[in-house]
Scaffold this motif. Structure first.
Motif, PDB file in Angstrom:
ATOM      1  N   ARG A 204      -7.586  38.684  -4.094  1.00 37.68           N
ATOM      2  CA  ARG A 204      -8.046  39.885  -3.409  1.00 37.68           C
ATOM      3  C   ARG A 204      -7.971  39.672  -1.901  1.00 37.68           C
ATOM      4  NH1 ARG A 204     -12.611  39.738  -0.749  1.00 37.68           N
ATOM      5  NH2 ARG A 204     -14.294  38.271  -1.226  1.00 37.68           N
ATOM      6  N   PRO A 205      -7.729  40.721  -1.131  1.00 34.59           N
ATOM      7  CA  PRO A 205      -7.652  40.568   0.328  1.00 34.59           C
ATOM      8  C   PRO A 205      -9.032  40.291   0.926  1.00 34.59           C
ATOM      9  CG  PRO A 205      -7.504  42.878  -0.307  1.00 34.59           C
ATOM     10  CD  PRO A 205      -7.452  42.088  -1.589  1.00 34.59           C
ATOM     11  N   HIS A 206      -9.012  39.675   2.082  1.00 34.77           N
ATOM     12  CA  HIS A 206     -10.256  39.389   2.803  1.00 34.77           C
ATOM     13  C   HIS A 206     -10.448  40.440   3.890  1.00 34.77           C
ATOM     14  CE1 HIS A 206     -13.567  37.133   4.474  1.00 34.77           C
ATOM     15  NE2 HIS A 206     -13.009  37.248   5.674  1.00 34.77           N
ATOM     16  N   PHE A 207     -11.679  40.944   4.000  1.00 37.86           N
ATOM     17  CA  PHE A 207     -11.980  42.017   4.940  1.00 37.86           C
ATOM     18  C   PHE A 207     -12.953  41.510   6.009  1.00 37.86           C
ATOM     19  CE2 PHE A 207     -11.253  43.847   0.734  1.00 37.86           C
ATOM     20  CZ  PHE A 207     -10.175  44.675   0.997  1.00 37.86           C
ATOM     21  N   ARG A 210     -18.377  42.936   5.715  1.00 36.98           N
ATOM     22  CA  ARG A 210     -19.031  42.273   4.594  1.00 36.98           C
ATOM     23  C   ARG A 210     -19.151  43.211   3.394  1.00 36.98           C
ATOM     24  NH1 ARG A 210     -25.122  40.753   5.593  1.00 36.98           N
ATOM     25  NH2 ARG A 210     -25.160  43.021   5.596  1.00 36.98           N
ATOM     26  N   ASN A 213     -16.086  43.214   1.227  1.00 36.88           N
ATOM     27  CA  ASN A 213     -15.971  41.984   0.438  1.00 36.88           C
ATOM     28  C   ASN A 213     -16.894  42.022  -0.776  1.00 36.88           C
ATOM     29  OD1 ASN A 213     -14.033  40.621   2.051  1.00 36.88           O
ATOM     30  ND2 ASN A 213     -15.613  40.128   3.547  1.00 36.88           N
ATOM     31  N   ASP A 217     -15.650  41.952  -4.667  1.00 35.48           N
ATOM     32  CA  ASP A 217     -16.152  40.980  -5.640  1.00 35.48           C
ATOM     33  C   ASP A 217     -16.746  41.679  -6.860  1.00 35.48           C
ATOM     34  OD1 ASP A 217     -15.381  38.881  -4.030  1.00 35.48           O
ATOM     35  OD2 ASP A 217     -17.334  38.720  -3.025  1.00 35.48           O
TER      36      ASP A 217
END
Length: 439
Positions: A204-207, A210, A213, A217
């Motif tokens: 999954r991409p990181h944003f 918060r 994210n 998850d």
């Protein structure tokens, strides 16, 4: 095509609406406070003129009264012109500082309002200072083109500054939409890759936010749970396909063998076993049919509803037992093309429930215009039970799901002493059902 509102357009529209409202309020308040500025200037000038005259009048009562192009003055009300005395007898439209304004000061005509200042003097007399009206003088009001041009220039600059707010506002909105909505678009694009059963919810991409994210998850965890449930369901289908149908087939074969050994007539206990095995086979077939995964259209064929109902009634007549139940049939001979196996399962389920839970009396079965209606009487005492479907529960729910896949419509009407089930066959092609996976 996915329908719905786009978040970036919603945010942009809301911010533009806020800016538009602020500009509208700004443009509405600008003339009001501009006029208040003019009034303040007039009030301050007239009050300063009165204070200056009162200081000199106290030392020299013969000091000349304030009299210039803008204002005239008089000591005592009797010395005022008649039109000014008449205004003082009315209620002022506004009191701004030390000055009273009479007339319509909000009018576009600058000469509609008159400002009057009343100031007490040291000897007890009263000084009146009022605006001078030059409209009726020879030559009229003196024009001030240079000052007017300067004022118009300044007001136009203020308006241009107000309108210029839109340009940075649009830039800020575009930047905000790109900064906030772009990660959401990445999250949406990544979530579409999870629709495939074989896709793993990783990578999954990181944003930078918060919240995104946490949402990613949670989405990945939910997908894992759904896939785990799908695997459990697939295993259950395999067990149902092999471990349940195989012993049912063995029991059925042995019952038929006993029938042959006994001369073709089974005793009542074995007949009940045979009917139970047949019902269990059809329930398993229904469950497997509804849970198939690869799409496959059900084939349609010419169907004689009268013959199908006769066979089903003969198979389920044992459910009547010793009750006095009359079967009233109104079956039309109209031709129809329907999936035979699906019709047999659905109609057989409804007929079995009707005969099993019917009270003494009659069971009406009507078929016309691709619509089947079964009406059976029920006891009043059954109304007090917790279940409102009088034994139709699981079977009726399964039939609802199967008919929903086929595009058929079920209508159930429980009344005081009878139960009515109406099945409307769709004239269109049935929906696609999934294909079974045998072990």
């Amino acid at each position: 095509m996915r329908k719905g509102l786009s978040l970036k357009w919603v945010i942009s529209g809301c911010l533009l609406l806020i800016i538009a409202v602020v500009l509208i309020i700004y443009n509405r308040l600008l003339p009001v406070y501009t006029m208040r500025g003019f009034l303040f200037t007039a009030s301050a000038m007239m009050e300063e003129e009165a204070q200056y005259f009162a200081r000199h009048y106290q030392r020299n009562p013969t000091s000349p009264l304030p009299d210039n192009y803008f204002v005239s003055s008089a000591i005592g009300k009797e010395a005022l012109p008649k039109n000014i005395r008449d205004l003082l007898d009315t209620t002022p439209s506004m009191v701004f500082g030390a000055v009273q304004f009479f007339g319509d000061i909000d009018s576009d005509d600058e000469d509609d309002g008159t400002a009057i200042l009343i100031h007490p003097l040291s000897d007890g007399k009263t000084l009146y200072i009022y605006e001078t009206d030059h409209d009726h003088e020879e030559g009229g009001v003196i024009e001030t083109p240079l000052s007017d041009a300067y004022l118009e220039h300044e007001l136009s600059m203020i308006s241009m500054i107000g309108l210029a707010v839109f340009i940075p506002a649009l830039f800020i909105i575009a930047l905000l939409v790109w900064w906030v909505v772009r990660p959401l678009g990445r999250l949406t694009q990544w979530s579409t890759t999870l629709e495939s059963v074989g896709a793993a919810p990783n990578g999954r991409p990181h944003f930078i936010f918060r919240e995104f994210n946490v949402l990613a998850d949670s989405l990945a965890h939910s997908v894992q749970q759904v896939k785990a449930a799908s695997l459990r369901e697939e295993r259950l289908l395999r067990y149902t396909s092999h471990e349940l149908r195989t012993p049912l087939a063995v029991v059925k074969a042995n019952v038929e063998l006993l029938a042959v050994q006994s001369g073709g007539e089974l005793p009542p206990p074995l007949q009940r076993i045979e009917r139970s095995v047949l019902n269990m086979q059809r329930i398993a077939e229904t469950l497997l049919w509804m849970s198939r995964e690869s799409p496959q259209a059900l084939p349609e064929e010419a169907l004689d509803m009268r013959q199908l109902l006769s066979e089903l009634i003969q198979e389920h007549r044992y459910l009547i037992g010793k009750r006095d139940i009359e079967l009233i049939l109104h079956i039309s001979d109209e031709p129809c093309r329907l999936p035979l196996t699906a019709c047999r399962i659905v109609v057989g389920n409804f007929l079995r429930n009707a005969l099993q839970y019917a009270d003494d009396g009659s069971v009406e079965i009507t078929f016309e215009h691709l619509q089947l209606r079964i009406v059976n009487r029920i006891r009043d005492t059954r109304q007090n039970q917790e279940s409102a479907d009088f034994g139709y529960g699981l079977g009726l729910e399964l039939m609802r799901q199967l008919c929903a896949k086929l595009g058929w419509h079920i209508e159930v009407v429980p009344e005081k002493n009878r139960f009515t089930v109406t099945l409307k066959f769709s004239a269109q092609a049935p929906q696609q059902l999934p294909e079974a996976k045998d072990a």
